[in-house]
Design a protein around this motif. Structure first.
Motif, PDB file in Angstrom:
ATOM      1  N   GLY A 331      -5.085   6.005 -24.371  1.00  0.00           N
ATOM      2  CA  GLY A 331      -5.894   7.053 -24.231  1.00  0.00           C
ATOM      3  C   GLY A 331      -6.848   7.013 -25.477  1.00  0.00           C
ATOM      4  N   GLN A 332      -6.766   6.028 -26.412  1.00  0.00           N
ATOM      5  CA  GLN A 332      -7.600   6.147 -27.692  1.00  0.00           C
ATOM      6  C   GLN A 332      -9.088   5.614 -27.209  1.00  0.00           C
ATOM      7  N   ALA A 333     -10.045   6.370 -27.654  1.00  0.00           N
ATOM      8  CA  ALA A 333     -11.438   6.119 -27.150  1.00  0.00           C
ATOM      9  C   ALA A 333     -12.020   4.992 -27.453  1.00  0.00           C
ATOM     10  N   ARG A 334     -11.708   4.306 -28.823  1.00  0.00           N
ATOM     11  CA  ARG A 334     -12.370   3.005 -29.067  1.00  0.00           C
ATOM     12  C   ARG A 334     -11.726   1.832 -28.887  1.00  0.00           C
ATOM     13  N   ALA A 335     -12.151   0.972 -27.782  1.00  0.00           N
ATOM     14  CA  ALA A 335     -11.483  -0.035 -27.499  1.00  0.00           C
ATOM     15  C   ALA A 335     -11.800  -1.318 -28.339  1.00  0.00           C
ATOM     16  N   ARG A 336     -11.144  -2.405 -28.467  1.00  0.00           N
ATOM     17  CA  ARG A 336     -11.599  -3.391 -29.462  1.00  0.00           C
ATOM     18  C   ARG A 336     -12.547  -4.440 -28.296  1.00  0.00           C
ATOM     19  N   VAL A 337     -13.493  -3.760 -28.154  1.00  0.00           N
ATOM     20  CA  VAL A 337     -14.779  -4.542 -27.506  1.00  0.00           C
ATOM     21  C   VAL A 337     -15.995  -4.666 -28.113  1.00  0.00           C
ATOM     22  N   ALA A 338     -16.695  -5.611 -28.270  1.00  0.00           N
ATOM     23  CA  ALA A 338     -17.842  -5.607 -29.081  1.00  0.00           C
ATOM     24  C   ALA A 338     -18.905  -6.416 -28.244  1.00  0.00           C
ATOM     25  N   ALA A 437     -19.995   2.782 -21.988  1.00  0.00           N
ATOM     26  CA  ALA A 437     -19.677   3.964 -21.605  1.00  0.00           C
ATOM     27  C   ALA A 437     -18.146   4.154 -20.948  1.00  0.00           C
ATOM     28  N   THR A 438     -17.857   2.922 -20.027  1.00  0.00           N
ATOM     29  CA  THR A 438     -16.657   2.974 -19.418  1.00  0.00           C
ATOM     30  C   THR A 438     -15.492   2.517 -20.076  1.00  0.00           C
ATOM     31  N   HIS A 439     -15.719   1.337 -20.981  1.00  0.00           N
ATOM     32  CA  HIS A 439     -14.613   0.678 -21.628  1.00  0.00           C
ATOM     33  C   HIS A 439     -14.834   0.600 -23.364  1.00  0.00           C
ATOM     34  N   GLY A 440     -15.641   1.686 -23.760  1.00  0.00           N
ATOM     35  CA  GLY A 440     -15.730   2.030 -25.066  1.00  0.00           C
ATOM     36  C   GLY A 440     -16.189   0.479 -25.842  1.00  0.00           C
ATOM     37  N   GLY A 441     -16.003   0.624 -27.161  1.00  0.00           N
ATOM     38  CA  GLY A 441     -16.352  -0.458 -28.101  1.00  0.00           C
ATOM     39  C   GLY A 441     -17.619  -0.405 -28.857  1.00  0.00           C
ATOM     40  N   THR A 442     -18.459  -1.382 -29.462  1.00  0.00           N
ATOM     41  CA  THR A 442     -19.305  -1.317 -30.186  1.00  0.00           C
ATOM     42  C   THR A 442     -20.654  -2.121 -29.902  1.00  0.00           C
TER      43      THR A 442
END
Length: 629
Positions: A331-338, A437-442
């Motif tokens: 449920g954490q918003a910020r995924a480890r995706v860059a 928008a769907t998977h979070g990240g930076t």
């Protein structure tokens, strides 16, 4: 009658062959046949026939040349083919029965549909269509500069696939004749040297295999100042140990009949899939294939190295912090995706690989590099990439995925959803806002290097002494290259091969038409012009035309109003075009509402517009999304 383009340009009826004499009609015919069924603009035809210095009556001279070509057709009874005059240029229609180039491409396409033996047979048949030096009797600097490398790359890709199949089936001796020849014609081509070394070793000729490795190593160091790529180094180590290496081509996808897309890193060819485990000393890494079929006891091969990586300090720090933090809780918003986005050749893949090496220790499941675009620039469907990932890492948790050159979010969503406890670095020319928008990240948008970073890159490649001897010239060279990483690497490689060439002279030479001159003769993929050509081919025709139109306008930031004026459309349409070009990495946002184009892209657009003068305008329309499969 049939035209033979794959060799000296000739005409044949199946029995007799007439090699056309070097002449202007021969150059005109070659320029038309290279683009069969397409309208070739008159400006490009004139440049192909006369070069840069054209006669004052160039229009009339071209018409006269067309007339002479039609007389040649009549002389040899070629009634089915005709040089058709259309608005803005000329066209000649052909098919696989009347042009060997199309027959070659047809066979290569057909080879992908059969089993292994039919594929090998069909590809051999395709290679047999090549008859001697390409366009040897065609006196056209333009065609030999722009077209011959592209066509040659098609042949090399097919030959590589043929050798892969032969080696996979244990027919090592059958490949030696082809590999000896191609490695002598292209002495810096590491892939063919790798195959030759393996074939020699597998036929019991260990001494010759090691001698071939020393040859390619010495050539690369003397000519380019670089070491062989990691696959070659591991191959040498396996031979010295007496290990049994797997065929380098195992698990590679079938060849396609198009030239390679430009590789963004100098001397860093990307394998179909590359893996990196936790850090292992080089001397401890056994030779393993970089393909997806990894045996259970295999130590995965390391990711390609990034030679002389410099700059991007802020991005490196940010990405390292993101990718070394603890996995996100449910449920954490910020995924480890860059997402690394930016223009073609701006260094996205280099940054991704550099960071992946830095954080590899945090991923016990290893790091995997997976290209998401085929050699022809088309997007790989999601199911194909997912299957390759499943075979490469069936159950490994805690993996870092480097998903390279993504075209659409739907390509990678299934890959991210299926992997928990890991992370992903995604490179793309697009911003991929829908994915974030769907998977979070930076999202990290990459621009040209800072002047100090450009000088650091030149120094790393050329050496401190050479750059320090001409500091102002080095800065001028970086300016000419637009501080663009691919351009800088190509310029540095040109200087490495010519140790007596001054940096000032190199900068002066490149200042005139930098997109065309920033290329490496021994590797057609290393070309700014080819890279940008391929980028435009990915765009819908209307959007590509808009890019060329804006690039040909006066040098200034573009507002919506200015773009509407240049393109002759409404402001709403102009705003949409600017946003699409920004998302495609072809524009930069200088400030809110004002956009600019990189100097190299602008010069390329001007050059392409001049060559394509006479093309009919295309109505602007939004690009079609990639259909998820």
């Amino acid at each position: 009658m049939r035209f033979q383009l794959l060799g000296p340009l000739s005409i044949t009826d199946g029995q007799d062959v007439v090699v056309l004499p070097p002449s202007k009609p021969t150059a005109l015919l070659a320029a038309l046949l290279i683009r069969p069924g397409s309208v070739v603009p008159t400006e490009r035809l004139r440049e192909a026939v006369w070069g840069v210095e054209q006669p004052a009556t160039a229009k009339a001279a071209l018409q006269s040349c067309v007339l002479r070509l039609r007389r040649i057709f009549a002389k040899y009874g070629i009634e089915d083919q005709a040089v058709v005059a259309v608005a803005g240029g000329y066209r000649i229609d052909a098919d696989a029965e009347t042009l060997d180039l199309l027959h070659f491409r047809q066979l290569v396409g057909r080879a992908a549909t059969g089993g292994e033996e039919p594929e090998l047979y069909t590809l051999r048949a395709a290679l047999s269509l090549w008859q001697g030096p390409l366009l040897a009797n065609v006196p056209s600097e333009l065609l030999h500069r722009d077209e011959v490398p592209r066509l040659t790359e098609e042949r090399l890709r097919v030959l590589e696939r043929v050798c892969d199949i032969e080696l996979e089936r244990g027919r090592h001796r059958d490949t030696l004749v082809d590999l000896w020849e191609v490695t002598r014609v292209y002495p810096a081509h590491e892939r063919f040297s790798e195959l030759l070394i393996l074939a020699l070793y597998r036929t019991g000729r260990q001494t010759e295999a090691l001698a071939e490795y020393r040859r390619i190593k010495e050539h690369l160091q003397e000519e380019l100042g670089i070491d062989p790529r990691a696959e070659l180094q591991r191959l040498e180590m396996a031979i010295l140990r007496g290990d049994e290496p797997r065929a380098p081509g195992a698990g590679r996808s079938t060849v396609v009949s198009v030239p390679l897309a430009s590789v963004p890193l100098a001397s860093v060819p990307l394998p179909s899939v590359a893996l990196a485990s936790r850090p292992v000393a080089d001397a401890e890494v056994p030779l393993r294939d970089a393909g997806p079929e990894i045996l259970p006891d295999t130590v995965p091969a390391p990711l390609p190295a990034v030679p002389c990586f410099t700059g991007r300090r802020d991005e490196v720090d940010s990405l390292t912090a993101l990718l070394t933090q603890a996995p996100p809780a449910a449920g954490q918003a910020r995924a480890r995706v860059a997402v690394l986005a930016g223009a073609p050749g701006i260094g996205k893949t280099a940054l991704a690989l550099h960071v992946a090496h830095l954080v590899a220790a945090s991923y016990p499941g290893g790091c995997l590099l997976l290209p998401l675009t085929r050699a022809d620039g088309t997007a790989r469907p999601a199911w194909e990439a997912a299957e390759e990932l499943r075979r490469a890492l069936p159950t490994a948790p805690g993996t870092l995925l480097v998903l390279d050159d993504v075209v659409h979010p739907d390509q990678v969503r299934p890959l991210l959803t299926a992997r928990t406890g890991g992370a992903a670095i995604i490179t793309s020319r697009m911003g991929l806002a829908a994915l974030v928008a769907t998977h979070g990240g930076t999202v990290h948008r990459l621009w040209a290097l800072e002047p100090a970073e450009s000088l650091a890159l030149l120094t790393a490649v050329l050496g401190t002494e050479r750059v320090a001897s001409e500091p102002s010239a080095a800065l001028r060279l970086a300016d000419v290259c637009g501080h663009h990483p691919l351009a800088l690497r190509i310029a540095a490689a040109q200087l490495l091969t010519r140790p007596r060439l001054r940096l000032a002279d190199c900068a002066d030479r490149l200042r005139h038409d930098p997109p065309a001159r920033l290329r490496l003769a021994d590797d057609p993929r290393m070309s700014v012009q080819l890279t940008l050509d391929k980028a435009l081919e990915r765009l819908p025709p209307a959007l590509a035309a808009a890019h060329l139109g804006l690039g040909s306008a006066a040098h200034a930031p573009f507002t919506t109003e200015r773009a509407a004026e240049v393109l002759g459309v409404g402001e709403e349409t102009a705003e949409e075009v600017l946003e699409q070009l920004l998302d495609a990495g072809l524009l930069e946002e200088a400030q809110p509402g004002a956009f600019r184009m990189h100097d190299l892209l602008r010069e390329h657009a001007r050059r392409a517009t001049a060559s394509a003068a006479g093309h009919p305008q295309v109505l602007l329309r939004p690009p079609r999304p990639v259909a998820p499969r």
